[in-house]
Design a protein around this motif. Structure first.
Motif, mmCIF file in Angstrom:
data_model
loop_
_atom_site.group_PDB
_atom_site.id
_atom_site.type_symbol
_atom_site.label_atom_id
_atom_site.label_comp_id
_atom_site.label_asym_id
_atom_site.label_seq_id
_atom_site.Cartn_x
_atom_site.Cartn_y
_atom_site.Cartn_z
ATOM 1 N N MET A 1 42.348 -17.930 102.828
ATOM 2 C CA MET A 1 43.551 -18.342 103.551
ATOM 3 C C MET A 1 43.341 -18.177 105.058
ATOM 4 N N ILE A 2 43.920 -19.111 105.812
ATOM 5 C CA ILE A 2 43.893 -19.066 107.271
ATOM 6 C C ILE A 2 45.335 -19.154 107.763
ATOM 7 N N THR A 3 45.696 -18.222 108.621
ATOM 8 C CA THR A 3 47.057 -18.168 109.174
ATOM 9 C C THR A 3 46.987 -18.324 110.671
ATOM 10 N N ALA A 4 47.808 -19.225 111.198
ATOM 11 C CA ALA A 4 47.923 -19.427 112.635
ATOM 12 C C ALA A 4 49.381 -19.222 113.020
ATOM 13 N N GLN A 5 49.683 -18.045 113.523
ATOM 14 C CA GLN A 5 51.050 -17.747 113.932
ATOM 15 C C GLN A 5 51.036 -16.564 114.912
ATOM 16 N N PRO A 6 51.714 -16.700 116.005
ATOM 17 C CA PRO A 6 52.448 -17.908 116.397
ATOM 18 C C PRO A 6 51.546 -18.912 117.106
ATOM 19 N N ILE A 7 52.005 -20.160 117.135
ATOM 20 C CA ILE A 7 51.375 -21.232 117.908
ATOM 21 C C ILE A 7 52.371 -21.654 118.980
ATOM 22 N N SER A 8 51.971 -21.527 120.220
ATOM 23 C CA SER A 8 52.843 -21.880 121.334
ATOM 24 C C SER A 8 52.173 -22.984 122.146
ATOM 25 N N ILE A 9 52.851 -24.131 122.244
ATOM 26 C CA ILE A 9 52.301 -25.299 122.936
ATOM 27 C C ILE A 9 53.322 -25.798 123.952
ATOM 28 N N GLU A 10 52.843 -26.090 125.148
ATOM 29 C CA GLU A 10 53.673 -26.702 126.177
ATOM 30 C C GLU A 10 53.040 -28.019 126.596
ATOM 31 N N MET A 11 53.820 -29.093 126.507
ATOM 32 C CA MET A 11 53.375 -30.418 126.905
ATOM 33 C C MET A 11 54.397 -30.981 127.872
ATOM 34 N N ASP A 12 54.037 -31.077 129.137
ATOM 35 C CA ASP A 12 54.979 -31.466 130.189
ATOM 36 C C ASP A 12 56.169 -30.509 130.167
ATOM 37 N N ASP A 13 57.374 -31.026 129.903
ATOM 38 C CA ASP A 13 58.561 -30.163 129.861
ATOM 39 C C ASP A 13 58.912 -29.709 128.443
ATOM 40 N N THR A 14 58.135 -30.116 127.460
ATOM 41 C CA THR A 14 58.425 -29.811 126.064
ATOM 42 C C THR A 14 57.729 -28.516 125.660
ATOM 43 N N LYS A 15 58.466 -27.656 124.986
ATOM 44 C CA LYS A 15 57.928 -26.411 124.455
ATOM 45 C C LYS A 15 58.038 -26.433 122.935
ATOM 46 N N ILE A 16 56.918 -26.126 122.267
ATOM 47 C CA ILE A 16 56.857 -26.168 120.802
ATOM 48 C C ILE A 16 56.366 -24.819 120.304
ATOM 49 N N GLU A 17 57.097 -24.253 119.353
ATOM 50 C CA GLU A 17 56.694 -23.031 118.651
ATOM 51 C C GLU A 17 56.467 -23.387 117.183
ATOM 52 N N ALA A 18 55.340 -22.938 116.627
ATOM 53 C CA ALA A 18 55.000 -23.313 115.258
ATOM 54 C C ALA A 18 54.296 -22.161 114.568
ATOM 55 N N ASN A 19 54.355 -22.198 113.235
ATOM 56 C CA ASN A 19 53.612 -21.289 112.354
ATOM 57 C C ASN A 19 52.935 -22.137 111.281
ATOM 58 N N ALA A 20 51.706 -21.807 110.954
ATOM 59 C CA ALA A 20 50.979 -22.589 109.955
ATOM 60 C C ALA A 20 50.192 -21.656 109.056
ATOM 61 N N VAL A 21 50.220 -21.958 107.762
ATOM 62 C CA VAL A 21 49.453 -21.220 106.761
ATOM 63 C C VAL A 21 48.679 -22.228 105.939
ATOM 64 N N LEU A 22 47.359 -22.051 105.887
ATOM 65 C CA LEU A 22 46.495 -22.953 105.132
ATOM 66 C C LEU A 22 45.810 -22.161 104.033
ATOM 67 N N SER A 23 46.095 -22.533 102.796
ATOM 68 C CA SER A 23 45.457 -21.902 101.647
ATOM 69 C C SER A 23 44.297 -22.784 101.192
ATOM 70 N N LEU A 24 43.136 -22.177 100.992
ATOM 71 C CA LEU A 24 41.935 -22.937 100.636
ATOM 72 C C LEU A 24 41.670 -22.989 99.147
ATOM 73 N N ALA A 25 42.264 -22.125 98.365
ATOM 74 C CA ALA A 25 42.027 -22.105 96.921
ATOM 75 C C ALA A 25 43.340 -21.764 96.194
ATOM 76 N N PRO A 26 44.054 -22.795 95.710
ATOM 77 C CA PRO A 26 43.838 -24.235 95.910
ATOM 78 C C PRO A 26 44.289 -24.662 97.292
ATOM 79 N N LEU A 27 43.934 -25.893 97.665
ATOM 80 C CA LEU A 27 44.246 -26.383 98.998
ATOM 81 C C LEU A 27 45.727 -26.726 99.115
ATOM 82 N N ARG A 28 46.414 -26.053 100.001
ATOM 83 C CA ARG A 28 47.814 -26.345 100.311
ATOM 84 C C ARG A 28 48.115 -25.754 101.679
#
Length: 420
Positions: free
Chosen positions: A367-394
């Protein structure tokens, strides 16, 4: 005390005799007279053909020195695999009695190596011993096997324990190397299995090498990769400077003040050349724990600056890692222009001019976890969390944002729609 005086006279006499013998050898024995014997021994015992066209010079005291010029080495009937114009080596004699290795210099000048792997995966560096040597090894192995079968199991166990104990108590002697220099080493690797041809020019210099202490290391390399006919070449240039420390007792190593400058050029790249700079405060390697920790990483390429800290554990048995990644503010428009990528038509000409990101990664082989993810594009701010399971893939991704204005990135009203 008469015996002590006699013993001192005996030791002094032996030392005088040794010094006299060394002086005789140095003054009256020419090492070049033994070239034919050296060639014959290498050919008969190891199936190695030596070419000794240059002079051989030696010294015995206080340094065990050896200088060779214009040397070639070939294995079997193949062409020469190794050549060099000059090799120098100097080893201090007296420190050896204290289990210390003090080397004055190790210099290799104009080393040339040609490594070839044929379509069957056979490399020209793989040594084929003469039939007589092979027969001797086979006879020795059969004799050892017969003796081993005749011995009872307890004796074999005792031998294994003794070997393990001797290996555990073995300690590397103290090392002091004043200078190691490899000048203009030319290495060619030809692989008929992968249809690749690699040519490398390497220069390496180490100074003041000692265990448990940092020593400066400098290396530069020019690497060219192509097919066997030299087509579709890609060239990379790199220079590396760092302070390297090796700790034999802990089986660990450390790099401090790492600075790597690289440049890659090739027709297959979207832009050529591409320059990159990588630096690191420390890179620690722990072999028993299989850990690698890199702190203070900084990468700069095409106007994008990335700072990171990477920790990897049990990389060979059960890999686990964590990383903190920070992408500094950059201009996406400028980056796309540098990469020769077309910009889409957008209503706002100031869109895609500012971006930055921060990401925290953790994971293992499942499993790979990416949290928190903070992205700024121009004036837009995005907060995200992502979890990737490899066995099984989801995967599971959650996103939240503010100040999102999609109209800025859409074509202006009435503009024709372009398709890639």
């Amino acid at each position: 005390m008469v015996w002590l005086k006699r013993l001192s006279f005996l030791v002094a006499g032996i030392l005088a005799l040794i010094i006299a013998l060394l002086a005789y050898v140095m003054l009256f024995v020419n090492p070049n007279d033994f070239k034919d014997q050296l060639k014959n021994v290498a050919q008969q015992k190891a199936n190695v053909t030596l070419r000794l066209d240059g002079d051989i010079r030696w010294s015995f005291f206080p340094w065990l020195g050896l200088e060779l010029e214009n040397i070639g080495v070939a294995l079997g009937n193949d062409p020469e695999i190794l050549q060099f114009d000059r090799a120098e080596f100097g080893l201090a004699i007296l420190p050896l009695f204290e289990r210390k290795i003090q080397v004055d210099r190790v210099n290799l000048v104009n080393l040339s190596a040609r490594l070839n792997k044929n379509a069957n995966g056979q490399g020209n560096w793989q040594l084929n011993l003469p039939s007589s040597a092979s027969n001797d090894e086979r006879a020795n192995s059969q004799s050892s096997a017969a003796q081993g079968s005749a011995q009872p199991a307890p004796e074999s166990t005792t031998t294994d324990v003794t070997t393990a104990n001797s290996a555990a108590t073995f300690q590397l002697p103290d090392l002091q190397l004043d200078e190691l220099r490899i000048e203009n080493a030319q290495v060619q690797y030809r692989d008929e299995q992968t249809q690749q041809l690699i040519n490398a020019t390497i220069n390496v210099q180490l100074n003041d090498v000692q265990w448990d202490k940092a020593w400066p290391m400098a290396m530069d390399i020019v690497l060219t990769q192509s097919d066997l006919e030299g087509k579709s070449p890609m060239q990379a240039k790199a220079s590396l400077n760092a302070n390297l420390s090796v700790f034999p007792e802990r089986e660990s190593a450390s790099l401090e003040g790492l600075v790597l400058n690289a440049e890659v050029a090739g027709d297959s790249l979207p832009v050529s050349p591409i320059s990159a700079n990588l630096s690191a405060m420390t890179v620690d390697l722990d072999l028993p724990q299989e850990n690698i920790i890199a702190d203070g990483l900084a990468l700069s390429v095409l106007g994008v600056n990335v700072d990171a800290k990477v920790q990897a554990y049990q990389v060979l048995s059960n890999p686990q890692f964590s990383a903190v990644l920070s992408v500094g503010e950059f201009n996406p428009r400028y980056l796309l222009t540098r990469l020769n990528l077309p910009l889409p038509d957008m209503s706002d000409e100031t869109a895609l001019t500012k971006a930055r990101a921060e990401i925290l990664f953790e994971g293992d082989m499942d499993m790979i976890t990416a949290q928190p993810i903070s992205i700024e594009m121009d004036d837009t701010k995005i907060e995200a969390n992502a979890v990737l399971s490899l066995a099984p893939l989801r995967w599971d991704v959650s996103i939240a944002g503010v100040n999102l204005n999609l109209d800025r990135y859409l074509p202006p009203p009435g503009a024709p729609t372009t398709h890639p």
